[in-house]
Design a protein around this motif. Structure first.
Motif, PDB file in Angstrom:
ATOM      1  N   ILE A 183     -66.989 -37.247 -49.373  1.00 22.40           N
ATOM      2  CA  ILE A 183     -66.388 -36.501 -50.487  1.00 22.40           C
ATOM      3  C   ILE A 183     -65.198 -35.697 -49.979  1.00 22.40           C
ATOM      4  N   GLY A 184     -65.365 -35.052 -48.812  1.00 26.35           N
ATOM      5  CA  GLY A 184     -64.278 -34.272 -48.228  1.00 26.35           C
ATOM      6  C   GLY A 184     -63.042 -35.112 -47.946  1.00 26.35           C
ATOM      7  N   LEU A 185     -63.260 -36.315 -47.448  1.00 31.09           N
ATOM      8  CA  LEU A 185     -62.128 -37.210 -47.184  1.00 31.09           C
ATOM      9  C   LEU A 185     -61.442 -37.625 -48.473  1.00 31.09           C
ATOM     10  N   ARG A 186     -62.236 -37.862 -49.513  1.00 29.33           N
ATOM     11  CA  ARG A 186     -61.651 -38.254 -50.801  1.00 29.33           C
ATOM     12  C   ARG A 186     -60.840 -37.128 -51.421  1.00 29.33           C
ATOM     13  N   LEU A 187     -61.218 -35.890 -51.133  1.00 27.87           N
ATOM     14  CA  LEU A 187     -60.522 -34.750 -51.713  1.00 27.87           C
ATOM     15  C   LEU A 187     -59.399 -34.221 -50.834  1.00 27.87           C
ATOM     16  N   ALA A 188     -59.371 -34.627 -49.553  1.00 21.40           N
ATOM     17  CA  ALA A 188     -58.341 -34.123 -48.645  1.00 21.40           C
ATOM     18  C   ALA A 188     -56.976 -34.627 -49.078  1.00 21.40           C
ATOM     19  N   PRO A 189     -55.968 -33.756 -49.020  1.00 20.28           N
ATOM     20  CA  PRO A 189     -54.622 -34.225 -49.345  1.00 20.28           C
ATOM     21  C   PRO A 189     -54.195 -35.266 -48.330  1.00 20.28           C
TER      22      PRO A 189
END
Length: 196
Positions: free
Chosen positions: A181-187
Motif C-alpha cells: 500500500i505504501g508503495l502504491r501511495l508513494a509519489p
C-alpha cells in the motif's frame, strides 16, 4: 474461532438507535432497504473504523486514526444497511445510513474470519487515497478498540470492490500488505528531463 467484537461507546449506539427511531432520518436515508423493510431494525456488530494516515514501506509503524464506528443494521437474520457514527467535539454522533457492496463484503469477510484458527478483534481500516476498505483483524483481542495501530502479525482483508492489484477477501499479514500500500501511495520519482 469466534471474533471478539468490542462494545461500541454508548453514545455512538444511542445516536444510531435515535436515528433508527426517527421516521425522518430513515426516510431521508436514501437506502431503499431501510425505506421498504417491515419490522424492527437493530444495530449489531459494531466495528471501529480507522483511517490509515501514513503507510510504511520500510518497517516504521503505520499511523492510524479512529474516525467512527460502523454498525450493521439487521432486519431479522440479514443485514439490510449500515450506520456510521463520527466523533464530534461534543462526542459520538450519527453520521449516515448506507447500503451497497461494502455492506455485503463486510459480512462475507466477517464470516470468513470466524473460520480462522485464531481469535481476532475485528476493525475496519480505510485507505482513502486508494478507495480501499479492509477488515482489520487485530490479534490482541483484549485491546482497547479505540486505540492502536496495525501490528505486523495482524491480518488485513481487502473488501470488494478492491482497487486494481489487490485481491478482495484474501487475508494478508499487515507486514506484507502495508508496504505494498505504501508503495502504491508513494509519489513516483520524476523521469530524467521531466520537470519536477
Amino acid at each position: 474461532m469466534p471474533l471478539h467484537v468490542p462494545p461500541a461507546p454508548a453514545p455512538a449506539l444511542r445516536s444510531v438507535l435515535t436515528a433508527l427511531g426517527s421516521p425522518t432520518a430513515v426516510r431521508d436515508a436514501r437506502t431503499p432497504a431501510l425505506q421498504s423493510v417491515q419490522g424492527p431494525l437493530s444495530p449489531e456488530l459494531p466495528l471501529p473504523v480507522y483511517v490509515l494516515n501514513r503507510p510504511t514501506t520500510a518497517g516504521g509503524a503505520p499511523r492510524t486514526m479512529l474516525t467512527g464506528w460502523r454498525f450493521l443494521i439487521r432486519s431479522g437474520d440479514r443485514a439490510v444497511a449500515a450506520a456510521d457514527t463520527m466523533l464530534t467535539p461534543d462526542g459520538w454522533a450519527f453520521s449516515r445510513f448506507f447500503e451497497g457492496p461494502y455492506l455485503t463484503a463486510t459480512e462475507r469477510a466477517l464470516r470468513q474470519a470466524e473460520t480462522l484458527q485464531k481469535g481476532y478483534q475485528p476493525r475496519l481500516l480505510a485507505v482513502p487515497d486508494l478507495y480501499m476498505l479492509t477488515l482489520w483483524l487485530h490479534e490482541n483481542t483484549d485491546a482497547e478498540p479505540a486505540e492502536g495501530s496495525p501490528a505486523p502479525a495482524d491480518l488485513l482483508v481487502p473488501l470488494a470492490p478492491a482497487p486494481p492489484g489487490f485481491a478482495a477477501h484474501r487475508p494478508h499479514r499487515v507486514s506484507e500488505l502495508l508496504p505494498v500500500i505504501g508503495l502504491r501511495l508513494a509519489p513516483s520519482a520524476p523521469l530524467m528531463g521531466t520537470p519536477a
